[in-house]
Design an enzyme around this catalytic site. Structure first.
Site: not given
Ligand code: BES
Ligand code: ZN
Length: 854
Positions: A295, A317
């Site tokens: 993050e 991502e």
């Molecule tokens: N931007 C995402 C969170 C997100 C995902 C918000 C889908 C809304 C809808 C965040 O940066 C993310 O990717 N989080 C991952 C963990 C990461 C270590 C891959 C998660 O929440 O699983």
């Molecule tokens: Zn992410």
């Protein structure tokens, strides 16, 4: 706050239809008057019409909003409320839009927009949640500065950017960096903080805080260290500095995902930030470090440079997952991280890429974007970047990234922009490489070899099976890292990256006195399925001698799979040579314990099912389960005399430290304990449970005992000890189901849904039980159909409360076509039952339709 039922087929959005918004947004001012059931949101937004706009319509998204009033340049207007938002007549010159809306955060169980969790207000706006807060062009290519005023009685009132003022019952924030609305965040609650600070390399002091509910302040230190390490690493490795005076992290209990990168105000699922030795396992610590990094890294890859539209999601991502993997490799062990990632890729992405939900890393259409936060977008998206780096080399990669930040800072970009940067920095034509972004499916690469007169030739043939909407695929660029070993174990050719670009292509190595043993796809240099006729003897040779740690593990993994397959299909006994090789490896103290633990970890039963399916055999989940049990029992017996010594040698003395070395030892120790428990009926595990002063060992002991159906008293003791700690209770819930025998799993899960501490509305708790059921392969696929029925029943119940989490969990059914016709029929009934549910969300509707059609 329930989403309306799709009365007709839900709308589909296409990449090819992209049109920019017809107005610039110059500044956004928001005022929140907080109240649980009737929060008022006042917006004042400066719009400027663009000249020659492709779409001049003034359309603002809005969902579940009560419009109180609207004005343009101070004069009341009456916008037309239409599906998904409003339209309004506007002047041809810049104007100020003002609106007041009312929303109901306390009733928001979808956990999208502004909602309440454990008495605090919080937001989740990615991907399209801001439209549930106020009317706005809720699309990532609309970027603006935000000024926010929060009025509320909570002790802590937070938003993005820097604080600009506060007083009794109010606080104001200003974020100077233009951002899309999905990065907006607000938090209000009676929170306490764990403070710290970081000085950036140019000497700027940044205030850091982790905000938690009172009582959790003792669980923040590890996350804070991870944050500081991430900030330093991004400066050192990518030259990226933090750009605000303050960085806040907040832990919330109810959260659909793991965490969210809102500008200057990251919001975390409490499970992904709170940690203490007593309550968190080594795996939790590793995940927390990675997700805090992830993050934080988004601040540059996602926030400063964002996505033009949601089809480009992997731009932020995939790149950020790639960056967090580099970080973890640097903080811990590079080969161990690589092996873990490949295990995860095969467990989550390969089934997706080879089933009804297959889609390219950059999808070209969607109904509900939340359904595309997938293993393909994330993990394959990161693999694609890994390949790019391998192809251009480390220096060129660094130069391309510098150019990316330079050229695109402050912009909303596309995959085309990303690839152009690499083309410009390296002079390389990436048009064929780009197929990785547009083609779905996992390429299969067949290898054959030929040796004569000192010349050794490897011939590769690539093909990709059809995926939904993509019957034919063109050959891709596949970097294949190859090393050659001499038959007595030495390396005769160091790793070299072969670039496969044709459907069929050969590469010759000259000057080899004897036929070498090839080590192919080292470091898992491309996300493909390698197919090669080889012998178990050669695999055992590579397991013993390969100089590439990944391929060394891979050889063991292949042997494990072969053994399991012949046990299931031929009723064979576990392969003796493989057992001997395993024994040798486990006892080799010169090897990294974490690596040994990975070699000792069997392939998942779901993976064996996939292997059988690939060989044209219909998998029988019960038989796969029995083979796994028999194998583990045989291995335990083979190691019988060494287990006590190994157990002692891998026990970490002294106070618990969540470092990589200790974690590796404990992982190996846990594997040994589970084998030992098969022989001693749980004596050692019971002693370990009693003595454990950290969750890793307490949990490992409990898991071993429960697996042996001998852990009832410890399970009760665990419950008594931890019943008021939600995160530990999630472990307790999950473990009951994960350890249950195939014929008991659905019953155990069903009983747990009636437990006083079960809470449908909390995604962590729901996932603990239902995720564990889906993960108990033989239990979920029990021939009675009880597993399918229970999951479907609970998904139907959850859908009206939380569509996003429901839809994600439908993926448990994505592999259904692997199984026999009786199981397929049982699953079809459940999928159709879900689809026929009145008022079903768009999210779940899309997922179930795709699974049924594919
Ligand atoms: N931007 C995402 C969170 C997100 C995902 C918000 C889908 C809304 C809808 C965040 O940066 C993310 O990717 N989080 C991952 C963990 C990461 C270590 C891959 C998660 O929440 O699983
Ligand atoms: Zn992410």
């Amino acid at each position: 706050m329930k989403d309306a039922a799709p009365t007709t087929a839900p709308e589909t959005f296409y990449l090819k239809d992209y049109k920019p918004f017809g107005f610039e947004v110059e500044a956004v001012e928001l005022t929140f008057k907080l109240a649980p059931n009737s929060t008022r949101v006042l917006s004042k937004i400066r719009f400027a019409p663009k000249e020659n706009a492709a779409d001049p319509r003034f359309f603002l998204h809005g969902e579940a909003l009560k419009l109180i009033s609207a004005k343009i340049d101070g004069a009341p207007v009456t916008p037309e409320l239409i599906a998904g938002g409003l339209i309004c007549d506007t002047p041809d010159t810049p104007f100020t839009w003002e609106a007041e809306v009312e929303i109901d955060p306390a009733a928001n169980t979808a956990l999208e927009g502004l909602y309440m969790s454990s008495g605090m207000y919080c937001t989740q706006c990615e991907a399209e949640g801001f439209r549930k807060i106020t009317y706005y062009p809720d699309r990532p290519d609309v970027m603006s500065t935000f000024s926010v005023r929060i009025e509320g009685n909570e002790k802590v009132l937070l938003s993005n950017g820097n604080p600009t003022g506060s007083g009794d019952g109010w606080a104001e924030w200003h974020d100077p960096w233009p951002k899309p609305a999905y990065l907006f965040a607000l938090v209000a609650g009676d929170l306490v903080n764990h403070p710290d600070s970081f000085t950036t390399r140019s000497g700027k002091d940044v205030e850091l805080n982790i905000w938690v509910r009172p009582g959790d302040e003792g669980k923040c230190a590890f996350g804070m260290e991870a944050l500081k390490k991430s900030m330093k690493w991004d400066e050192d490795v990518y030259g990226r500095e933090y750009d605000l005076d303050i960085f806040n992290i907040v832990a919330v209990d109810d959260f659909n995902m793991g965490a969210m990168e809102n500008k200057g105000l990251n919001i975390f699922n409490s499970s992904c930030v709170l940690a203490s030795p007593e309550t968190s396992t080594d795996a939790n610590f590793e995940r927390i470090e990675a997700i805090i990094a992830h993050e934080y890294f988004h601040n540059w890859t996602g926030n400063r440079i964002t996505c033009r539209d949601w089809f480009q999601l992997c731009l932020k991502e995939g790149l950020t997952v790639f960056r967090d993997a580099q970080f973890t490799a640097d903080m811990r062990s590079e080969p161990v991280k690589r092996i873990e990632d490949v295990i995860a890729l095969r467990a989550r992405q390969f089934p997706e890429d080879n089933g009804p939900l297959a889609h390219p890393p950059r999808p070209e259409q969607f109904q509900e974007i939340n359904n595309f936060y997938t293993a393909t977008v994330y993990e394959k998206g990161a693999e694609v970047i890994g390949m790019l780096k391998r192809l251009v080399g480390d220096e060129n990669y660094a130069a391309a990234l510098d150019l990316y930040f330079d050229r695109h800072d402050g912009q909303a970009c596309t995959i085309e922009d990303w690839l152009k940067v690499f083309e410009d920095a390296t002079g390389r034509d990436l048009s064929q490489f780009k197929l990785w972004y547009s083609q779905a499916g996992t390429p299969q690469v067949q290898v054959s070899e030929d040796y004569a007169d000192g010349h050794y030739t490897l011939t590769f043939e690539q093909s990709t099976p059809p995926t939904p909407g993509q019957p034919d695929k063109a050959p891709r660029v596949i970097p294949i890292a190859v090393g050659l070993l001499s038959p007595n174990g030495g390396e005769v050719r160091a790793t070299e990256v072969l670039e496969l670009t044709e459907a069929k292509q050969s590469f010759t190595f000259d000057g080899l006195a004897t036929k070498p043993v090839p080590s192919i796809l080292r470091e898992f240099s491309a996300p493909v399925i390698l197919e090669r006729e080889t012998t178990n003897a050669e695999r055992a040779f590579l397991l013993a001698h390969d100089t590439d740690p990944f391929n060394r593990w891979e050889a063991g993994n292949a042997l494990a799979t072969e053994t399991r397959v012949s046990m299931v299909t031929e009723g064979a006994a576990p392969d003796g040579a493989y057992l001997d090789a395993l024994e040798k490896l486990v006892r080799d103290d010169t090897l990294d314990p974490a690596f040994r633990a990975l070699v000792l970890s069997p392939p998942s039963q779901s993976e064996i099912a996939q292997s059988l399916h690939n060989r044209g055999v219909t998998p029988d989940p019960q038989k796969i389960y029995d083979a796994a049990e028999t194998f583990a029992q045989t291995l335990a017996q083979q190691l019988e005399t060494s287990l006590p010594r190994l157990y002692a040698a891998t026990t970490v003395d002294g106070p618990y430290q969540p470092d990589a070395h200790g974690a590796g030892l404990r992982a190996l120790n846990g594997r040994i304990l589970s084998l030992l428990t098969r022989l001693d009926g749980g004596e050692q595990a019971a002693r370990q449970y009693q003595a454990a002063d950290n969750m890793t060992q307490q949990y490992a002991a409990l898991a071993s005992l429960m697996k042996a159906e001998n852990g009832e008293s410890q399970s009760q003791a665990f419950f008594d000890q931890w019943q008021s700690d939600r995160l530990v209770m999630d472990k307790w819930f999950a473990l009951q189901v994960a350890c249950a025998a195939p014929d008991a799993a659905a019953g155990v899960a069903s009983d747990l849904t009636g437990h006083a501490l079960f809470d449908m509305k909390n995604p962590n708790r729901f996932r603990a039980v239902m995720g564990a059921l889906a993960g108990n392969h033989a239990g979920f696929h029990h021939v009675s159909g009880a597993g399918y029925q229970l999951l479907a029943k609970n998904l139907i119940a959850l859908d009206s409360l939380n569509p996003q989490t429901t839809a994600r969990m439908c993926a448990a059914f994505q592999t259904w076509k692997r199984y026999d016709s009786a199981r397929q029929a049982l699953i079809r009934v459940e999928l159709e039952r879900i689809l026929a549910t009145e008022g079903l969300s768009r999210d779940t509707h899309e997922m179930v339709s795709r699974i049924l059609q594919g």
